[in-house]
Design an enzyme around this catalytic site. Structure first.
Site, PDB file in Angstrom:
ATOM      1  N   CYS A 104      13.737  60.689 -15.018  1.00  0.00           N
ATOM      2  CA  CYS A 104      13.110  59.425 -14.642  1.00  0.00           C
ATOM      3  C   CYS A 104      11.635  59.659 -14.336  1.00  0.00           C
ATOM      4  CB  CYS A 104      13.831  58.862 -13.414  1.00  0.00           C
ATOM      5  SG  CYS A 104      13.074  57.385 -12.703  1.00  0.00           S
ATOM      6  N   CYS A 144      11.067  58.659 -10.118  1.00  0.00           N
ATOM      7  CA  CYS A 144      11.475  59.540  -9.006  1.00  0.00           C
ATOM      8  C   CYS A 144      11.319  61.028  -9.316  1.00  0.00           C
ATOM      9  CB  CYS A 144      12.912  59.231  -8.585  1.00  0.00           C
ATOM     10  SG  CYS A 144      14.165  59.652  -9.819  1.00  0.00           S
TER      11      CYS A 144
END
Length: 85
Positions: free
Chosen positions: A68, A71
């Site tokens: 991701c 994050c």
């Protein structure tokens, strides 16, 4: 905490919903529809039916998921950090 400290997927999902900091690094969530994997504290909120859990980031990558960009779960993976150094 570790992956085994969360008794089942429902306990892991509850930790994700709460964005429990104790769960950070204990497991990772992977989203089938987007092909990404995240930390449990990620602000992204996929639908539960699209989520699978992995004990390690390497396990999620081996299953074909990418990290991701919000994050940055690869930062918690010592193998990735060592490879970049």
């Amino acid at each position: 905490m570790r992956f085994a400290d969360y008794a089942d997927d429902e306990a892991r999902w509850a930790a994700c919903l709460e964005r429990d900091p104790a769960a950070d690094g204990a497991f990772f969530i992977a989203v089938r529809t987007t092909g990404i994997y995240c930390r449990p504290v990620c602000p992204a909120r996929p639908l539960r039916k699209n989520v699978v859990f992995h004990a390690a980031g390497a396990e999620a990558r081996a299953a074909g998921f990418r990290a991701c960009k919000r994050c940055k779960p690869e930062r918690l993976d010592p193998a990735v950090s060592e490879a970049r150094a």
